[in-house]
Design a protein around this motif. Structure first.
Motif, PDB file in Angstrom:
ATOM      1  N   ASP A  73      -6.938  -6.444  -1.777  1.00  9.03           N
ATOM      2  CA  ASP A  73      -7.545  -6.905  -3.180  1.00  9.03           C
ATOM      3  C   ASP A  73      -6.539  -8.060  -4.245  1.00  9.03           C
ATOM      4  OD1 ASP A  73      -9.866  -5.925  -3.809  1.00  9.03           O
ATOM      5  OD2 ASP A  73      -9.499  -3.650  -3.640  1.00  9.03           O
ATOM      6  N   GLY A  74      -5.272  -8.938  -3.363  1.00 12.07           N
ATOM      7  CA  GLY A  74      -4.411  -8.906  -4.199  1.00 12.07           C
ATOM      8  C   GLY A  74      -4.047 -10.639  -3.994  1.00 12.07           C
ATOM      9  N   ILE A  88      -2.022  -7.165  -8.154  1.00 15.50           N
ATOM     10  CA  ILE A  88      -3.583  -6.794  -7.265  1.00 15.50           C
ATOM     11  C   ILE A  88      -4.341  -5.484  -7.792  1.00 15.50           C
ATOM     12  CG2 ILE A  88      -3.312  -4.238  -5.608  1.00 15.50           C
ATOM     13  CD1 ILE A  88      -1.450  -6.943  -4.505  1.00 15.50           C
ATOM     14  N   ALA A  89      -5.538  -6.116  -7.770  1.00 14.03           N
ATOM     15  CA  ALA A  89      -6.317  -5.713  -8.021  1.00 14.03           C
ATOM     16  C   ALA A  89      -7.054  -3.873  -7.764  1.00 14.03           C
ATOM     17  CB  ALA A  89      -7.596  -5.896  -8.696  1.00 14.03           C
ATOM     18  N   PRO A 113       9.776  -6.421 -13.905  1.00 13.94           N
ATOM     19  CA  PRO A 113       9.344  -5.081 -14.242  1.00 13.94           C
ATOM     20  C   PRO A 113       8.107  -5.201 -13.464  1.00 13.94           C
ATOM     21  CG  PRO A 113       9.742  -6.805 -16.321  1.00 13.94           C
ATOM     22  CD  PRO A 113      10.431  -7.077 -15.064  1.00 13.94           C
ATOM     23  N   VAL A 114       6.921  -4.669 -13.414  1.00 19.17           N
ATOM     24  CA  VAL A 114       6.346  -4.506 -13.475  1.00 19.17           C
ATOM     25  C   VAL A 114       4.794  -4.640 -14.488  1.00 19.17           C
ATOM     26  CG1 VAL A 114       3.842  -4.067 -11.425  1.00 19.17           C
ATOM     27  CG2 VAL A 114       6.920  -4.113 -10.334  1.00 19.17           C
ATOM     28  N   VAL A 125      -2.170  -4.878 -11.555  1.00 18.43           N
ATOM     29  CA  VAL A 125      -0.979  -4.739 -11.133  1.00 18.43           C
ATOM     30  C   VAL A 125      -0.268  -5.830 -10.969  1.00 18.43           C
ATOM     31  CG1 VAL A 125       1.218  -3.769 -10.026  1.00 18.43           C
ATOM     32  CG2 VAL A 125      -0.993  -2.257 -10.883  1.00 18.43           C
ATOM     33  N   LEU A 126       0.378  -6.275 -11.798  1.00 16.23           N
ATOM     34  CA  LEU A 126       1.157  -7.633 -12.258  1.00 16.23           C
ATOM     35  C   LEU A 126       2.897  -8.067 -11.683  1.00 16.23           C
ATOM     36  CD1 LEU A 126       0.169 -10.701 -12.575  1.00 16.23           C
ATOM     37  CD2 LEU A 126      -0.146 -10.171 -14.789  1.00 16.23           C
TER      38      LEU A 126
END
Length: 193
Positions: A73-74, A88-89, A113-114, A125-126
């Motif tokens: 999912d990325g 990432i979903a 940072p995430v 998540v980016l």
């Protein structure tokens, strides 16, 4: 981005009590970057160190998990100035998996940072970095399911050593929480004669 000499000058000025605004104007470095240099222990922060392009070390187990998540999912998106976003979903029904995806990204690229971006039914998540394509050479134009996806030799070696983490990433991205370890052999072998 900045050479070590600029970092040393900035840290010395900040340690001497000069304000972030003053150092920022004088050196042409953003206040956020200066704050990051000031607040991080251990001196220089090298955000551009790529474990594939330099002699850096890639944490193999977290990368294996992240590789599975990415393939499931990325996606990578090209942004300005050669920066890529890794997204990432993650399904909102599984908050622990969102935490684990964030931890994997942080372990692979700890100096940035995430972020979490909320959408309808899922959280992305980016992370931003110029070197994400170095770690995910499977990146290319168009949807992944329409491209041939092959692991590079170095990725295959990591997956060989950490197969469970890789599979977990694939299962997590597919929202699969169980593995069917039983099968009916007659379905595959055929009826007995």
């Amino acid at each position: 981005m900045y050479d070590e000499r600029t970092r040393e000058i900035a840290r010395a000025a900040l340690t001497a009590g000069e304000s972030l605004n003053s150092v920022s104007r004088r050196l042409g470095v953003s206040r956020a970057t200066l704050r990051d240099w000031r607040d991080r222990s251990g001196g220089a922060v090298r955000t551009n160190d790529c474990p594939r392009c330099s002699e850096g070390k890639l944490p193999a187990a977290p990368f294996a998990h992240l590789l599975g998540l990415y393939l499931g999912d990325g996606c990578l998106s090209a942004l300005k100035k050669g920066v890529y976003s890794l997204r990432i979903a993650c399904d909102d029904k599984y908050p622990r998996l969102i935490d684990e995806a964030e931890a994997a990204v942080t372990a692979v690229h700890p100096s940035r940072p995430v972020h979490r971006v909320q959408a309808v039914g899922y959280t992305s998540v980016l992370s931003y970095w110029k070197h994400w394509p170095c770690l995910f050479p499977q990146h290319g134009p168009g949807p992944k399911h329409l491209r041939r996806i092959e692991l590079d030799d170095w990725q295959q070696e990591i997956v060989r050593v950490h197969p469970m983490e890789f599979l977990r990433g694939l299962f997590d991205s597919d929202r699969c929480r169980v593995v069917n370890w039983t099968t009916r052999l007659d379905e595959f072998i055929g009826p007995k004669s």
